[in-house]
Design an enzyme around this catalytic site. Structure first.
Site, PDB file in Angstrom:
ATOM      1  N   GLU A   1       0.828  -1.209   0.000  1.00 62.44           N
ATOM      2  CA  GLU A   1       0.000   0.000   0.000  1.00 62.44           C
ATOM      3  C   GLU A   1       0.861   1.257   0.000  1.00 62.44           C
ATOM      4  O   GLU A   1       0.542   2.237  -0.677  1.00 62.44           O
ATOM      5  CB  GLU A   1      -0.941   0.003   1.210  1.00 62.44           C
ATOM      6  CG  GLU A   1      -2.048  -1.035   1.137  1.00 62.44           C
ATOM      7  CD  GLU A   1      -2.969  -0.836  -0.053  1.00 62.44           C
ATOM      8  OE1 GLU A   1      -3.134   0.319  -0.486  1.00 62.44           O
ATOM      9  OE2 GLU A   1      -3.519  -1.830  -0.560  1.00 62.44           O
TER      10      GLU A   1
ATOM     11  N   CYS B   1     -13.165   1.713 -15.829  1.00 60.71           N
ATOM     12  CA  CYS B   1     -13.494   3.131 -15.641  1.00 60.71           C
ATOM     13  C   CYS B   1     -12.198   3.952 -15.666  1.00 60.71           C
ATOM     14  O   CYS B   1     -11.857   4.652 -14.714  1.00 60.71           O
ATOM     15  CB  CYS B   1     -14.230   3.314 -14.319  1.00 60.71           C
ATOM     16  SG  CYS B   1     -15.090   4.896 -14.155  1.00 60.71           S
TER      17      CYS B   1
END
Length: 354
Positions: free
Chosen positions: A36, A191
């Site tokens: 992360e 997207c």
DNA sequence: CAATCGTGGCG
DNA sequence: TCGCCAAGATT
């Protein structure tokens, strides 16, 4: 709620989602956390080789906590945003010291660790602990800005808060880990920023932007401002044996904590380099050769780098120091160096005038 | 809140 | 060649 936002996303994820990224196997809080941090403002394809090398060298939070900081930075060299690497190690040391080497499964306690903000803490909770938590990264922002036709640039607090609200309301109670991966994958694969593939999107039925044919308009782009131009001299000071002088940069600011070539005042003229070198570095300068300058582009300014190769006599006058070392080029390249400095040290010698 | 912090890919 | 920006956090 078989047709909810989350359920449609999960059905799509089961067919098309990414499930074999390096941090998806042997999943634990440490591996998720490192991934992360590396993935902040950094694309997946860029991260993968860094992640593999980093985990091989620092396989556990204890190994990371105990390592020399230069070792950590060298594994980060080229990734950028080096405060992430320094914070990573600070956090590792705090986890070992305050949490007995185990990451807390708690949003507030995770956010207390340096480098872990709201979204990263949530990602760790969802991915490693399968606890309900809401992320909001660039992909999610784009998906939600389109789905709810959220106007304005997401950098504005007002817009950001609205996106957080939408993100929270869609987060399911079950399969949070998969959902978190799913919404990021949709943003990365369907997207997309340019030319979104709305025909393949499981959310297009309820997407406000798609209904009006304006998907490409969201999210609003950042207001542009002019980038300042800065200049600097980067000095390749070389002794007769081919060793070069490197200096450790201050812990904050650009390339913080990394090693780089010595910098001289950008206001200096080329003819003044030799004297400035002797004054600031304390070494006789025997010769000056100018190289082709080049421009390094940062997110908010351009840096014009003007390299000069200076020769000196044997540097016994200056012993190696904590923040100043003479190194052969291959040794130098093994340190944590900013990308432009690596290029300068590894690249071919150029002798054209600036 | 706005500025700062890197680099590489892509249109 | 150039502007935009990506799995954001910190000050």
């Amino acid at each position: 709620m078989s047709n909810s936002f989350a359920q449609r996303l999960l059905n799509w994820y089961d067919r098309h989602g990414r499930k074999a990224l390096p941090w998806h196997h042997d999943r634990n809080a440490y591996r998720v956390w490192v991934s992360e941090i590396m993935l902040q403002q950094t694309q997946v394809a860029t991260v993968i080789p860094y992640y593999e090398a980093f985990m091989a060298r620092f396989p556990s939070v204890e190994a990371l906590a105990a390592a020399p900081v230069d070792d950590v930075l060298s594994h980060w060299s080229g990734l950028g945003y080096y405060a992430r690497a320094r914070n990573l190690q600070k956090a590792a040391q705090q986890v070992v010291e305050h949490f007995d080497g185990r990451f807390p499964a708690d949003q507030a306690q995770l956010e207390s660790l340096p480098g872990i903000g709201r979204s990263t803490a949530a990602a760790i909770l969802a991915q490693a602990f399968q606890q309900r938590a809401t992320i909001l990264d660039g992909n999610v922002k784009r998906v939600l800005a389109r789905h709810h036709a959220v106007d304005g640039w997401p950098g504005q607090t007002r817009v950001l808060n609205r996106l957080w609200e939408h993100a929270e309301e869609h987060t399911p109670d079950v399969r949070v880990r998969d959902y978190t991966q799913a919404i990021m994958d949709l943003g990365a694969m369907v997207c997309t920023r340019s030319r979104p593939d709305c025909n393949s999107c499981p959310l297009s039925n309820t997407c406000t932007a798609h209904a009006t044919g304006e998907a490409a308009r969201y999210p609003a782009s950042k207001p542009k401002k002019e980038k300042p131009e800065k200049s600097t001299w980067m000095v390749i000071l070389e002794d007769p044996e081919g060793r070069v002088l490197l200096e450790k940069r201050p812990p904050s600011g650009i390339w913080g904590g990394l090693w780089s070539l010595p910098e001289l005042d950008p206001a200096l003229e080329a003819e003044e380099l030799a004297e400035a070198c002797e004054q600031s570095l304390g070494l006789p300068c025997l010769d000056v050769t100018l190289h082709n300058g080049f421009r390094h582009t940062f997110s908010h300014y351009h840096l014009n780098i003007r390299p000069a190769r200076l020769s000196t006599c044997h540097p016994a006058a200056i012993a190696d120091h904590d923040d100043r070392r003479w190194l052969y080029r291959d040794e130098a390249l093994a340190l944590g160096l900013p990308a432009p400095i690596r290029t300068l040290l590894a690249g071919p010698e150029q002798t054209a005038l600036i």
